[in-house]
Every structure is written in C-alpha cells, then in structure tokens.
Design a protein around this motif. Structure first.
Motif, mmCIF file in Angstrom:
data_model
loop_
_atom_site.group_PDB
_atom_site.id
_atom_site.type_symbol
_atom_site.label_atom_id
_atom_site.label_comp_id
_atom_site.label_asym_id
_atom_site.label_seq_id
_atom_site.Cartn_x
_atom_site.Cartn_y
_atom_site.Cartn_z
ATOM 1 N N LYS A 35 0.842 -1.191 0.000
ATOM 2 C CA LYS A 35 0.000 0.000 0.000
ATOM 3 C C LYS A 35 0.878 1.242 0.000
ATOM 4 O O LYS A 35 1.906 1.289 0.683
ATOM 5 C CB LYS A 35 -0.920 0.001 1.226
ATOM 6 N N ASN A 36 0.500 2.228 -0.772
ATOM 7 C CA ASN A 36 1.306 3.439 -0.913
ATOM 8 C C ASN A 36 1.625 4.050 0.456
ATOM 9 O O ASN A 36 0.724 4.308 1.258
ATOM 10 C CB ASN A 36 0.577 4.473 -1.781
ATOM 11 N N HIS A 38 3.144 2.674 2.963
ATOM 12 C CA HIS A 38 3.167 1.741 4.093
ATOM 13 C C HIS A 38 4.241 0.676 3.833
ATOM 14 O O HIS A 38 4.379 0.191 2.708
ATOM 15 C CB HIS A 38 1.807 1.070 4.264
ATOM 16 N N PRO A 39 5.022 0.279 4.856
ATOM 17 C CA PRO A 39 6.151 -0.621 4.611
ATOM 18 C C PRO A 39 5.797 -2.098 4.514
ATOM 19 O O PRO A 39 6.650 -2.902 4.126
ATOM 20 C CB PRO A 39 7.056 -0.383 5.832
ATOM 21 N N VAL A 40 4.562 -2.501 4.854
ATOM 22 C CA VAL A 40 4.213 -3.918 4.861
ATOM 23 C C VAL A 40 3.826 -4.360 3.456
ATOM 24 O O VAL A 40 3.009 -3.711 2.788
ATOM 25 C CB VAL A 40 3.073 -4.203 5.854
ATOM 26 N N ALA A 41 4.408 -5.474 3.014
ATOM 27 C CA ALA A 41 4.115 -6.027 1.690
ATOM 28 C C ALA A 41 3.459 -7.393 1.840
ATOM 29 O O ALA A 41 3.802 -8.164 2.742
ATOM 30 C CB ALA A 41 5.397 -6.145 0.869
ATOM 31 N N ARG A 42 2.514 -7.679 0.944
ATOM 32 C CA ARG A 42 1.825 -8.965 0.979
ATOM 33 C C ARG A 42 1.906 -9.614 -0.402
ATOM 34 O O ARG A 42 1.729 -8.944 -1.414
ATOM 35 C CB ARG A 42 0.356 -8.787 1.363
ATOM 36 N N PRO A 43 2.146 -10.924 -0.460
ATOM 37 C CA PRO A 43 2.141 -11.598 -1.763
ATOM 38 C C PRO A 43 0.743 -11.571 -2.364
ATOM 39 O O PRO A 43 -0.234 -11.844 -1.668
ATOM 40 C CB PRO A 43 2.591 -13.027 -1.432
ATOM 41 N N ILE A 44 0.648 -11.224 -3.635
ATOM 42 C CA ILE A 44 -0.687 -11.064 -4.219
ATOM 43 C C ILE A 44 -1.384 -12.400 -4.398
ATOM 44 O O ILE A 44 -2.606 -12.441 -4.559
ATOM 45 C CB ILE A 44 -0.645 -10.294 -5.556
ATOM 46 N N ARG A 45 -0.650 -13.489 -4.384
ATOM 47 C CA ARG A 45 -1.264 -14.801 -4.549
ATOM 48 C C ARG A 45 -1.652 -15.429 -3.216
ATOM 49 O O ARG A 45 -2.121 -16.561 -3.188
ATOM 50 C CB ARG A 45 -0.312 -15.737 -5.298
ATOM 51 N N SER A 46 -1.427 -14.723 -2.124
ATOM 52 C CA SER A 46 -1.765 -15.286 -0.814
ATOM 53 C C SER A 46 -3.269 -15.492 -0.701
ATOM 54 O O SER A 46 -4.053 -14.614 -1.018
ATOM 55 C CB SER A 46 -1.286 -14.350 0.302
ATOM 56 N N GLN A 47 -3.633 -16.668 -0.228
ATOM 57 C CA GLN A 47 -5.054 -16.975 -0.001
ATOM 58 C C GLN A 47 -5.345 -17.104 1.489
ATOM 59 O O GLN A 47 -6.274 -17.789 1.899
ATOM 60 C CB GLN A 47 -5.423 -18.290 -0.716
ATOM 61 N N GLY A 48 -4.515 -16.471 2.311
ATOM 62 C CA GLY A 48 -4.695 -16.546 3.759
ATOM 63 C C GLY A 48 -6.039 -16.005 4.184
ATOM 64 O O GLY A 48 -6.649 -15.170 3.520
ATOM 65 N N THR A 49 -6.490 -16.496 5.322
ATOM 66 C CA THR A 49 -7.811 -16.088 5.806
ATOM 67 C C THR A 49 -7.787 -14.698 6.424
ATOM 68 O O THR A 49 -8.832 -14.077 6.615
ATOM 69 C CB THR A 49 -8.325 -17.094 6.849
ATOM 70 N N THR A 50 -6.605 -14.203 6.792
ATOM 71 C CA THR A 50 -6.505 -12.860 7.372
ATOM 72 C C THR A 50 -5.346 -12.114 6.722
ATOM 73 O O THR A 50 -4.258 -12.657 6.568
ATOM 74 C CB THR A 50 -6.246 -12.940 8.888
ATOM 75 N N GLY A 51 -5.616 -10.879 6.346
ATOM 76 C CA GLY A 51 -4.543 -10.008 5.896
ATOM 77 C C GLY A 51 -4.000 -10.265 4.512
ATOM 78 O O GLY A 51 -2.898 -9.814 4.198
ATOM 79 N N SER A 52 -4.726 -10.958 3.639
ATOM 80 C CA SER A 52 -4.228 -11.178 2.285
ATOM 81 C C SER A 52 -4.449 -9.923 1.436
ATOM 82 O O SER A 52 -5.304 -9.083 1.737
ATOM 83 C CB SER A 52 -4.936 -12.372 1.637
#
Length: 491
Positions: A35-36, A38-52
């Motif tokens: 997110k512009n 913000h330092p946290v990055a998430r893999p776009i293919r993540s299918q996690g139940t929280t925070g994907s």
C-alpha cells in the motif's frame, strides 16, 4: 453512464489497484503488493484467511465506493497485475529485521501503523521506513512489540537479568550478545541452549528472551516431527524457540546446523508441472532442555549453552509476566542502546572460531563494556567439546592413541589400517566387544573422523587425508603446543 459502468470490472479493479498499491517482485519471482506509503508487503497470490492482498483490495474498492466484484473479475485483474509486476525492479522482503541505507538496520515492531525502529551508527529512533528502503513481510507468527523506551540508562538490562535465573555473570553476557546478534540481519548467531536442573525456569527464561524480539504473543514450540515442518515454521518467523528437547536425531541436528548458518530450500511449486519454489533463510534458534544426549560435532560448534539455576524465591506466573510486560519497553530500549554502543566499538575478529561473526560481536561487547563475553564463549565451546568427546567412544579412542604419539609427531596409515588399530586399542587385552555404531569399514571410519575434526583439533589432535602413489591415507598429528584457547585458560 458512469465510467465504471462502461469499463469491464477487471479494468476498474486494475486501475484502482495501480493507483493505491505498489507492485514489485522478489528475486524468486514472487510478486508483492505494498500500500502506498506503508512498509508492509503482501504476496498477491496469498489466499490466507486474514490479511491477504485480495482482501485488502476488496475492502478498499468497497469503502471507496467502487463496488463489490466477483471472484472472476478479481482473478483476471490480479493475473494482469502480476504479469506487469514481473517487469519491475527486484526488491527483497524481510521478516522482523532488515538492512537499511547508510549502514542502518531496521527492527519491525509489528504495528499496524508501520512504525519501526531504525538502528544507525549514532543511535536509534522510531520511524516508518520508506517502502523503497524496507519492505516488511508479516505472517501469523509476527507479533507486536511495544514502543521501546528512550533514555533507560541500562535499567532494562538489569530488569531482564533480575527476572531470569542465569547461573553466572558469564552466562548473562553471552545471553546479551545473542540478543544483540538477533538485531543484525547479516550476523549468524549460535543457538542458545538453556539448560539446568528441573525447576530452573528454562522455559520461562526462553520465553523472556524470545519475546524481547518477537513480542508477547510468541511462545516456545515442541520440535516438529520432520524437517519440512521445521523449515516451514522457521521461514515464517525470525526467532524459532524449541522447548524441552530431550533427544536430537541426526536429521534434526543437521537441519539446525543449516538454519543457523543459512540454507536454501527448493520445492516444486504448487499446481505446476516443472516450476520450483526457492526459499533462502538464516534464522536465530533458541533451545531449552535438561539434556539432549549425544551432540554431534558440527552442531556443537553452533550451540551456545546458557546454564540456569533454581530460583530461591518462587513467584506466580501472573505476577511474573505482569512485571515482564511492564518492563518490556524499557528492556527493549536498553537493548537498543547497548546494540548501538557495541556496534560502534572496534575489536579484532578471532580467526580460530567457527562462528567468527558472533565471536567478533563478543569482542565488541567486551571492548564496549569490559565484560568477558569472548572468554566465556571460548569456555562454552570447550565444554561442548567435552560433551561431544564424552558421548563418542571413537573420539575417546583416537585421543587415547594420540597420547602415544610424540608432541609434534604424526602417524600415517590407510583408513582400513586405522580401523584395525583403533578397534584393537578399544577392545584391549580383554577383547571386549565393539560398541554399537562403531565404524565397520575404513570408509565409514574416514567419514566419522572428518566430522570429528574440529572437536579433536580443539584437543590438539589433527586429522588429515591425502593420496600418494600407493593410495589414500589418513594422518593423525599431535600438535607440539596446546590450542590457543587452552593456553588462555578459562574465566
């Protein structure tokens, strides 16, 4: 008609995503969304139940009035975004600790607002890192740390040592050195092994050390049953703590060696025919237990025994952890102050120890504080060598044979000849049977002696191999003088 009604849903999603998120790839080809600002990055293919990323994209579209989109439109949009991101520059993602610009390092506090600690050559401060400098990767194992206190005057270190039951001052300074090492992304550190009698508070002390780095939600774990589960858990966090070890299988021992000094894990990527997934990591480990039995020589070089004693006064769990949670911000602040001071100290790097980076850190701590961390580290390795020798009958037999060699002398034979020689020496005149696990061939003996090389060298016995026109040979040399650490003595 509104523009959004004219455009296909996948184009609306793609335009929104590119306006609100930054997409990039890592060296292994995984695409991340950030997110512009913000330092946290998430893999776009993540299918996690929280925070994907899929969830945060859906929430953003809904809250900004763009609508609710079905799974097909989201999939098509993310497919396009992933393809575009593969042409972007490569950037690494980090868990908990990361290198920064100008010699700085960063510590992720695990906060939703992205605030982190920047440790630089002249001090430390709290800031939100520039996404181009640091990208944090968070998992369910990433706990939240409190904002560290400033101007603690070392009170946090005193509070931590008061809450733990380390047996000696030397053990305390080794524990502090390990904690400082955990704040460095490029420093491999040995795995502390908290040991002591029953009731010494090994698990409690392990939790306290762990939670300084990983937060109050982290905890000790039972050792996984196989290497795959261990490496999966290790790769998802920074410090991994295994509790109540009572036995160390060869496979677990080898896995721990690789984790401490670094390893790459390659597996077939899911839902593909030939693609692979690569994961490189080097992580701090922490172990607790009364006794793990026989320790293999290569693991002994990567362990840091920390002995505890039984407390004189017992306290309730609720009282103990309430005080710990209260002083944790001060403890973390004091540790950061000490880290800055130690990193600024100049010291020579010992060249005779396997974990040279950690030994150099011990020397820096000594230069900054006057403590005897390096001497204590040498003594701990010496004790571990004794443990290895006491648990290995072959090592004991080689040392017994070496006593018959003149100082500075050497003896050379084939591996098969050495097997007969050492077997006769062990059996003695009473011809006692050879123990279970004794080498059965010259090749097995040669492999065992190669593994024992560091342990035997610490006792002044060198093992070497070579080849002549007559064939391969094994050579045992008894050093003329004692190894350097034996000459210096213990603390």
């Amino acid at each position: 008609m509104a523009d959004d009604e004219k455009n296909p849903a996948r184009e609306v999603i793609t335009d929104y995503a590119q306006a609100h998120f930054r997409y990039f790839r890592t060296a292994d080809g995984t695409v991340y969304a950030q997110k512009n600002g913000h330092p946290v990055a998430r893999p776009i293919r993540s299918q996690g139940t929280t925070g994907s990323h899929r969830q945060e994209l859906m929430v953003g579209l809904f809250r900004d009035g763009r609508g609710v989109f079905n799974g097909t439109a989201l999939k098509e949009a993310l497919d396009l975004i992933e393809a575009l991101a593969l042409t972007e520059d490569v950037q690494a993602v980090h868990i908990r600790v990361a290198p920064g610009f100008d010699g700085a390092t960063w510590l992720d506090l695990g906060r939703t607002d992205g605030q982190s600690v920047r440790i630089h050559p002249t001090g430390w401060d709290i800031a939100i890192p520039d996404p181009r400098e640091v990208c944090w990767r968070r998992t369910q194992l990433t706990g939240e740390l409190p904002l560290p206190a400033k101007d603690t005057d070392g009170k946090g270190i005193d509070a931590l040592l008061r809450l733990t039951n380390f047996a000696t001052a030397e053990t305390e300074c080794l524990a502090l050195t390990w904690l400082i090492g955990c704040l460095g992304p490029s420093v491999p550190v040995p795995a502390p092994f908290l040991t002591g009698p029953q009731g010494a508070g090994k698990s409690t002390a392990g939790r306290m050390l762990l939670r300084i780095i990983e937060g109050m939600s982290s905890d000790l774990r039972r050792p996984p049953k196989d290497e795959d589960n261990l490496t999966a858990a290790v790769a998802a966090g920074w410090v991994t703590a295994l509790d109540n070890l009572s036995h160390m299988t060869p496979d677990l021992s080898d896995a721990m060696c690789c984790i401490v000094t670094g390893i790459e894990n390659v597996k077939r990527a899911l839902f593909t025919d030939g693609d692979v997934f690569r994961a490189r990591y080097r992580r701090p480990l922490l172990l607790t237990g009364i006794d793990v039995g026989v320790i293999r020589p290569d693991l002994a070089e990567r362990l840091l025994p920390l002995r505890l004693e039984r407390p004189r006064v017992r306290r309730t769990e609720a009282e103990l952890w309430a005080e710990y949670a209260e002083v944790l911000p001060v403890v973390l602040g004091s540790l950061l102050d000490l880290t800055v001071k130690v990193r600024a100290a100049e010291a020579e790097t010992p060249t005779d120890l396997r974990m040279a980076d950690f030994a150099h850190l011990c020397a820096q701590l000594d230069a900054a504080t006057g403590l005897g961390a390096l001497t204590a580290y040498r003594a701990s390795l010496d004790d571990l060598n004794d443990d290895v020798i006491e648990g290995d009958l072959l090592a004991q037999t080689v040392l017994k044979h070496a006593d018959s060699i003149e100082p500075g002398g050497e003896q050379r034979m084939t591996s098969t000849e050495w097997l007969h020689c050492l077997s006769r020496l062990y059996s003695g005149d009473d011809l006692r049977p050879l123990p279970k696990g004794w080498p059965t061939t010259g090749k097995v003996l040669s492999d065992r002696l190669k593994r024992l090389q560091p342990t035997l060298a610490a006792r002044g016995v060198l093992i070497d191999t070579g080849r002549t026109s007559e064939g391969r040979y094994l050579e045992i040399t008894r050093q003329a003088t004692s190894p350097p650490h034996e000459q210096q003595g213990a603390f």
